[in-house]
Design a protein around this motif. Structure first.
Motif, PDB file in Angstrom:
ATOM      1  N   ILE A   1      56.320   2.284  63.839  1.00 45.99           N
ATOM      2  CA  ILE A   1      57.193   1.564  64.665  1.00 45.99           C
ATOM      3  C   ILE A   1      58.377   0.897  63.539  1.00 45.99           C
ATOM      4  CG2 ILE A   1      56.109   1.960  66.562  1.00 45.99           C
ATOM      5  CD1 ILE A   1      56.391  -1.205  66.797  1.00 45.99           C
ATOM      6  N   THR A   2      59.897   0.795  64.355  1.00 41.95           N
ATOM      7  CA  THR A   2      60.849   0.180  63.685  1.00 41.95           C
ATOM      8  C   THR A   2      60.548  -0.842  64.088  1.00 41.95           C
ATOM      9  OG1 THR A   2      62.185   2.497  62.873  1.00 41.95           O
ATOM     10  CG2 THR A   2      63.019   0.272  63.384  1.00 41.95           C
ATOM     11  N   PRO A   3      60.491  -1.959  63.372  1.00 43.25           N
ATOM     12  CA  PRO A   3      60.726  -3.500  63.867  1.00 43.25           C
ATOM     13  C   PRO A   3      62.274  -3.917  64.644  1.00 43.25           C
ATOM     14  CG  PRO A   3      60.085  -3.408  61.881  1.00 43.25           C
ATOM     15  CD  PRO A   3      60.429  -2.377  62.038  1.00 43.25           C
ATOM     16  N   GLY A   4      62.208  -4.044  66.371  1.00 46.31           N
ATOM     17  CA  GLY A   4      63.163  -4.538  67.214  1.00 46.31           C
ATOM     18  C   GLY A   4      63.749  -3.787  67.840  1.00 46.31           C
TER      19      GLY A   4
ATOM     20  N   ASN B   1      59.487  -1.210  81.372  1.00 41.39           N
ATOM     21  CA  ASN B   1      59.236  -2.499  80.456  1.00 41.39           C
ATOM     22  C   ASN B   1      59.747  -1.879  79.212  1.00 41.39           C
ATOM     23  OD1 ASN B   1      56.965  -2.481  82.941  1.00 41.39           O
ATOM     24  ND2 ASN B   1      57.404  -4.205  82.166  1.00 41.39           N
ATOM     25  N   LEU B   2      59.931  -2.861  78.412  1.00 44.68           N
ATOM     26  CA  LEU B   2      60.356  -2.251  76.994  1.00 44.68           C
ATOM     27  C   LEU B   2      59.457  -1.622  76.136  1.00 44.68           C
ATOM     28  CD1 LEU B   2      62.161  -5.305  75.658  1.00 44.68           C
ATOM     29  CD2 LEU B   2      63.219  -3.499  76.676  1.00 44.68           C
ATOM     30  N   ALA B   3      59.663  -0.749  75.565  1.00 46.39           N
ATOM     31  CA  ALA B   3      58.410  -0.153  74.670  1.00 46.39           C
ATOM     32  C   ALA B   3      59.365   0.483  73.196  1.00 46.39           C
ATOM     33  CB  ALA B   3      58.257   1.636  75.107  1.00 46.39           C
ATOM     34  N   ALA B   4      58.300   0.149  72.059  1.00 47.80           N
ATOM     35  CA  ALA B   4      58.974   0.118  70.544  1.00 47.80           C
ATOM     36  C   ALA B   4      59.952   2.102  70.600  1.00 47.80           C
ATOM     37  CB  ALA B   4      58.145   0.196  69.443  1.00 47.80           C
ATOM     38  N   ASP B   5      60.621   2.182  70.109  1.00 49.58           N
ATOM     39  CA  ASP B   5      61.527   3.192  70.056  1.00 49.58           C
ATOM     40  C   ASP B   5      61.143   3.674  68.809  1.00 49.58           C
ATOM     41  OD1 ASP B   5      63.028   5.359  70.393  1.00 49.58           O
ATOM     42  OD2 ASP B   5      64.999   5.273  69.640  1.00 49.58           O
TER      43      ASP B   5
END
Length: 498
Positions: free
Chosen positions: A317-320, A57-61
């Motif tokens: 977080i850094t968006p995108g 699953n995608l998670a914010a980096d």
């Protein structure tokens, strides 16, 4: 060219054929018995790409966690979840009274230690004896207070960890009672699995925080004990008239160094009473409220008297920018390396986003005796259309050879004795031994035995031609075509048979 790894592909690869040709056609001849035809392809220059698949699953980096460094009351919270912030922007403030008092005390202690050092270097006086005795008493009180604080801290932390562990155990019991298995989509299993996962993370976070808090309290005890021991040594040295000795000077210098560290830490806590964004980004979570009492250094959302594990005060977080973590088996983990390119396809999307492997776990996660290793891939660039939590499939490129001689994978036959390919020469099949290199589900690299332009047999087709008394139809048997597309060459197919 990367090293050649496996002769069989792990998953579907990508094939780029540079010299194109067609697939041979069927030639069926009427006769009294059966006839045999061959379907052929042509050896071409191409690219063979081997990949390993994983999903997650995608998670914010690029997450930034911000916390107050000392206990105290929150006096202002200037942001909310979803808000964009810039570097240096003030996000929240804390009543500085407590941390200011700690800094004042640390500075006073340092000044006293510096005075003792100066006195040790210059000689003994009645005043210095009185000061030394007072320092012994003061440092002893500080030491006893630190011991008491350590006991209280350990008790509170143990209670918190126990509560979180019990919550996780209860969540496990619910999953078991509902008959849920991993990946079960039958309600209420998805919610039960999510709750169990969240409770596990809370429990693990509580254990980490408890260890850090206990270590910090123990460190304070150790520091205060050293200060007390040094004060006693200073007094004894003064009373014996040996204050000018190099031993006493060294002791006082050590104490000055310790007190200087305490001042530095206290000043850092004062600075941290104002939380500022270290970089621009999007506020993902705000776990503090105006008027909340922060109970200890380094905690954000847990206040005095509340249950549950501490959380970070503010998360940015850094968006995108996303990462995805999946797992590979112990048989494949050695094929994955940090820096390898990857392609990520999010659920609902048909376009792959480039990425790169940034972490491969050193230790396996074992479930029901099966070992798997977490692998993290960070997506390249920003992808505003993606959302945290989206499921995603990942193809990690572990090997790629370019501009090499390739044949359709279905044309290669491998046994314990080696690999062979059947060439179609002058209308007849001819089996030759070959040395194979990289392979995926579509094309296989040939290192020796076949050259570009050679026709290779992909499949053999048997045809029985009935007599006129039994009908006019014909049946085709034999010759499966195997997986993989046929790159190709023209060239006809021949036949044998009577």
């Amino acid at each position: 060219m990367r090293r050649r790894l496996l002769r069989k592909p792990f998953v579907i690869g990508i094939v780029v054929v540079v010299v194109a040709a067609g697939v041979g056609t069927f030639f069926l001849t009427r006769g009294d018995a059966a006839s045999v035809s061959y379907r052929t392809g042509v050896a071409t220059l191409g690219t063979v790409t081997q990949t390993v698949s994983l999903s997650g699953n995608l998670a914010a980096d690029g997450e930034t966690d911000l916390d107050f460094q000392g206990a105290g009351k929150v006096t202002a919270v200037n942001v909310q979840s979803g808000q964009s912030v810039t570097a240096g922007e003030v996000l929240a403030t804390q009543d500085p009274a407590t941390v200011d008092a700690s800094l004042t005390q640390a500075e006073a202690t340092l000044s006293s230690a510096q005075a003792n050092l100066t006195q040790a270097k210059s000689g003994t006086s009645a005043t210095s004896l009185v000061q030394a005795e007072a320092q012994v008493n003061s440092s002893y009180v500080s030491y006893q207070n630190a011991v008491t604080s350590l006991a209280d801290t350990k008790a509170v932390n143990a209670q918190t960890v126990a509560q979180d562990s019990a919550a996780y155990t209860a969540a496990q019991a619910t999953v078991t009672a509902n008959g849920c298995t991993p990946g079960d989509t039958t309600p209420p299993c998805p919610q039960d699995e999510t709750t169990m996962s969240q409770d596990y993370q809370v429990w693990q976070s509580a254990e980490v925080k408890a260890t850090q808090s206990d270590d910090q309290a123990q460190g304070q005890v150790n520091a205060d004990k050293v200060q007390w021991e040094n004060a006693k040594a200073s007094l004894a040295a003064l009373e014996s008239g040996s204050t000018s000795s190099s031993t006493q000077v060294a002791t006082d210098q050590s104490q000055v160094a310790i007190d200087q560290v305490n001042v530095t830490n206290a000043q850092a806590a004062v600075n941290a009473a104002t939380l500022k964004a270290t970089s621009g980004g999007l506020v993902e979570a705000v776990n503090i409220t105006n008027g909340q009492q922060i109970s200890s250094a380094g905690t954000g959302g847990a206040s005095s008297g509340t249950s549950g594990s501490p959380t970070h005060a503010i998360v940015i977080i850094t968006p995108g920018v996303f990462e995805v973590t999946g797992s590979v088996s112990d048989t494949l983990v050695n094929e994955i390396a940090v820096g390898q390119p990857a392609e990520v396809v999010a659920a609902g999307s048909s376009e792959a986003v480039a990425g790169k492997v940034t972490e491969v776990a050193e230790e396996a996660t074992v479930t029901s005796g099966v070992a798997s290793f977490p692998v993290t891939v960070v997506l390249s660039g920003a992808s505003p259309s993606l959302r945290p939590g989206m499921s995603a499939s990942v193809s990690v490129i572990i090997n790629q050879v370019v501009g090499v001689t390739t044949v359709p994978t279905s044309a290669v036959h491998t046994t314990g004795a080696g690999s062979t390919v059947t060439l179609f020469v002058n209308g007849k099949p001819q089996t030759v031994a070959v040395t194979v290199g990289a392979s995926d589900s579509t094309r296989t690299e040939i290192l020796s035995g076949v050259k570009v332009g050679d026709q290779v047999v992909i499949a053999t087709i048997s045809s029985t031609i009935p007599s006129s008394t039994t009908g006019t139809g014909r049946s085709l048997t034999g010759g499966g075509f195997g997986g993989g597309g046929f790159g190709g060459g023209g060239g006809g197919a021949g036949r044998t048979g009577g």
